[in-house]
Design a protein around this motif. Structure first.
Motif, PDB file in Angstrom:
ATOM      1  N   LEU A   1       0.826  -1.205   0.000  1.00 30.93           N
ATOM      2  CA  LEU A   1       0.000   0.000   0.000  1.00 30.93           C
ATOM      3  C   LEU A   1       0.863   1.260   0.000  1.00 30.93           C
ATOM      4  O   LEU A   1       0.531   2.240  -0.681  1.00 30.93           O
ATOM      5  CB  LEU A   1      -0.934   0.009   1.212  1.00 30.93           C
ATOM      6  CG  LEU A   1      -2.020  -1.067   1.239  1.00 30.93           C
ATOM      7  CD1 LEU A   1      -2.911  -0.891   2.471  1.00 30.93           C
ATOM      8  CD2 LEU A   1      -2.864  -1.014  -0.031  1.00 30.93           C
ATOM      9  N   ARG A   2       1.943   1.228   0.736  1.00 34.26           N
ATOM     10  CA  ARG A   2       2.819   2.408   0.756  1.00 34.26           C
ATOM     11  C   ARG A   2       3.466   2.632  -0.603  1.00 34.26           C
ATOM     12  O   ARG A   2       3.661   3.774  -1.031  1.00 34.26           O
ATOM     13  CB  ARG A   2       3.882   2.245   1.846  1.00 34.26           C
ATOM     14  CG  ARG A   2       3.305   2.268   3.268  1.00 34.26           C
ATOM     15  CD  ARG A   2       4.396   2.308   4.321  1.00 34.26           C
ATOM     16  NE  ARG A   2       3.833   2.255   5.667  1.00 34.26           N
ATOM     17  CZ  ARG A   2       3.713   1.155   6.391  1.00 34.26           C
ATOM     18  NH1 ARG A   2       4.146  -0.018   5.904  1.00 34.26           N
ATOM     19  NH2 ARG A   2       3.181   1.193   7.596  1.00 34.26           N
ATOM     20  N   GLU A   3       3.781   1.551  -1.301  1.00 31.48           N
ATOM     21  CA  GLU A   3       4.325   1.685  -2.651  1.00 31.48           C
ATOM     22  C   GLU A   3       3.317   2.330  -3.594  1.00 31.48           C
ATOM     23  O   GLU A   3       3.689   3.038  -4.536  1.00 31.48           O
ATOM     24  CB  GLU A   3       4.738   0.318  -3.198  1.00 31.48           C
ATOM     25  CG  GLU A   3       5.963  -0.277  -2.512  1.00 31.48           C
ATOM     26  CD  GLU A   3       6.218  -1.718  -2.941  1.00 31.48           C
ATOM     27  OE1 GLU A   3       5.469  -2.215  -3.812  1.00 31.48           O
ATOM     28  OE2 GLU A   3       7.156  -2.334  -2.400  1.00 31.48           O
ATOM     29  N   LEU A   4       2.031   2.105  -3.340  1.00 30.00           N
ATOM     30  CA  LEU A   4       0.985   2.716  -4.157  1.00 30.00           C
ATOM     31  C   LEU A   4       0.773   4.194  -3.805  1.00 30.00           C
ATOM     32  O   LEU A   4       0.104   4.902  -4.554  1.00 30.00           O
ATOM     33  CB  LEU A   4      -0.337   1.965  -3.969  1.00 30.00           C
ATOM     34  CG  LEU A   4      -0.380   0.508  -4.422  1.00 30.00           C
ATOM     35  CD1 LEU A   4      -1.750  -0.087  -4.126  1.00 30.00           C
ATOM     36  CD2 LEU A   4      -0.054   0.381  -5.904  1.00 30.00           C
ATOM     37  N   GLY A   5       1.293   4.596  -2.636  1.00 29.43           N
ATOM     38  CA  GLY A   5       1.155   5.989  -2.239  1.00 29.43           C
ATOM     39  C   GLY A   5       0.368   6.217  -0.977  1.00 29.43           C
ATOM     40  O   GLY A   5       0.170   7.374  -0.572  1.00 29.43           O
TER      41      GLY A   5
END
Length: 320
Positions: free
Chosen positions: A193-197
């Motif tokens: 999720l953090r990679e998605l922003g």
């Protein structure tokens, strides 16, 4: 090299079912090939996405009549033939879209027909598998966040099941709108999720999303039931709760008391939305995470995997 398709073949293979039930009811079956009607196009399917609604409609009568039937709403492929009145596409065009939900199902097959205006041109920057994973889930997220909730830059949004099909695309759309995004998911999916922003993550297994002082302008709920009702409590006055499933009986009353709007959304086919999604995908700002692909003949196995509820992103059936 340009691929051509014969218009003479009267039949096709489809992932067909003649009874409701588990994945075992799905059989690769020879069925009549559809013919495009007024305003429709015939598409040679290259890939077709899978969504939770496919699993539910396979098992029980919800919106569709009883079997026999062929499921599938997501599709990416090549136009083979156009029906009377179609001006937007011609044979050879690569398109992707969502067939009219719920009664337009049928993309889990070698060919499918649908209204020309349910489709958009497939961006050259993405392949058919990626394109097939987008339509239903991305349209749902777009219609929920942008069109229903009117999400604006600087607002705060909570997305339940943020690593799922709709959720992971909603995270990207919300960030593109300039929102602060919190997503609920199990801890192992937080890095994704953090990679998605995503700006913040909540582990629903050990944390209570409603147990903090955080308040949101928008909540997107793909879980339904008590989660929907409890989501009312984390909205600011004037906020919007968009649920994709029915909430508990007291959800609407709780929303009225709290001074927030609570609605249930059923996705609609929409060319303007598809064009917006195509633009984001072409610019690299929206990408489906495809966690697995399955040939048409192994569609039952794809359903079985999807029903585990552990899929991150989307599953896709490949046809060509």
């Amino acid at each position: 090299m340009t691929t051509t398709y014969s218009s003479a073949a009267p039949t096709m293979l489809a992932l067909h079912q003649t009874a409701l039930g588990g994945p075992e009811v799905l059989r690769l079956t020879e069925v009549p090939r559809p013919v495009p009607g007024v305003g429709e196009i015939l598409v040679a399917v290259h890939a077709a996405g899978l969504n939770p609604t496919d699993f539910k409609h396979r098992a029980m009568s919800i919106f569709l009549p009883p079997p026999p039937l062929t499921l599938g709403w997501d599709v990416s492929g090549t136009v083979v033939e156009t029906g009377p009145g179609v001006t937007l596409f011609q044979p050879g065009d690569e398109v992707f879209g969502m067939l009219p939900y719920p009664h337009g199902a049928g993309s889990h097959a070698e060919y499918v027909t649908g209204p020309a205006r349910a489709f958009a041109a497939k961006p050259a920057e993405i392949d058919h598998v990626q394109a097939a994973a987008l339509p239903l889930a991305a349209l749902t997220a777009w219609q929920a966040l942008v069109e229903t909730a009117g999400l604006r830059a600087g607002q705060r949004v909570l997305i339940h099941a943020a690593a799922g099909g709709v959720g992971h695309l909603a995270v990207q759309i919300a960030k593109e709108r300039g929102a602060h995004v919190t997503g609920t998911a199990s801890a192992p999916k937080h890095d994704f999720l953090r990679e998605l922003g995503a700006d913040a993550c909540v582990d629903y297994r050990v944390e209570d999303f409603a147990g903090t002082e955080e308040r949101y302008d928008v909540v997107l709920d793909a879980l339904g039931g008590e989660t929907t009702t409890r989501s009312v409590d984390v909205l600011r006055p004037g906020g919007v709760l968009v649920s994709l499933l029915r909430g508990a009986e007291d959800t609407r009353a709780a929303a009225e008391k709290a001074g927030v709007r609570a609605v249930t959304l059923i996705v609609e086919h929409d060319q303007a939305g598809m064009r917006a999604i195509a633009g984001l995908a072409a610019w690299g700002r929206l990408r489906a995470h495809v966690s697995g692909t399955f040939p048409l003949a192994e569609g039952a196995r794809a359903h079985a995997q999807g029903e585990t509820g552990r899929t991150t992103g989307k599953l896709v059936i490949t046809v060509r």
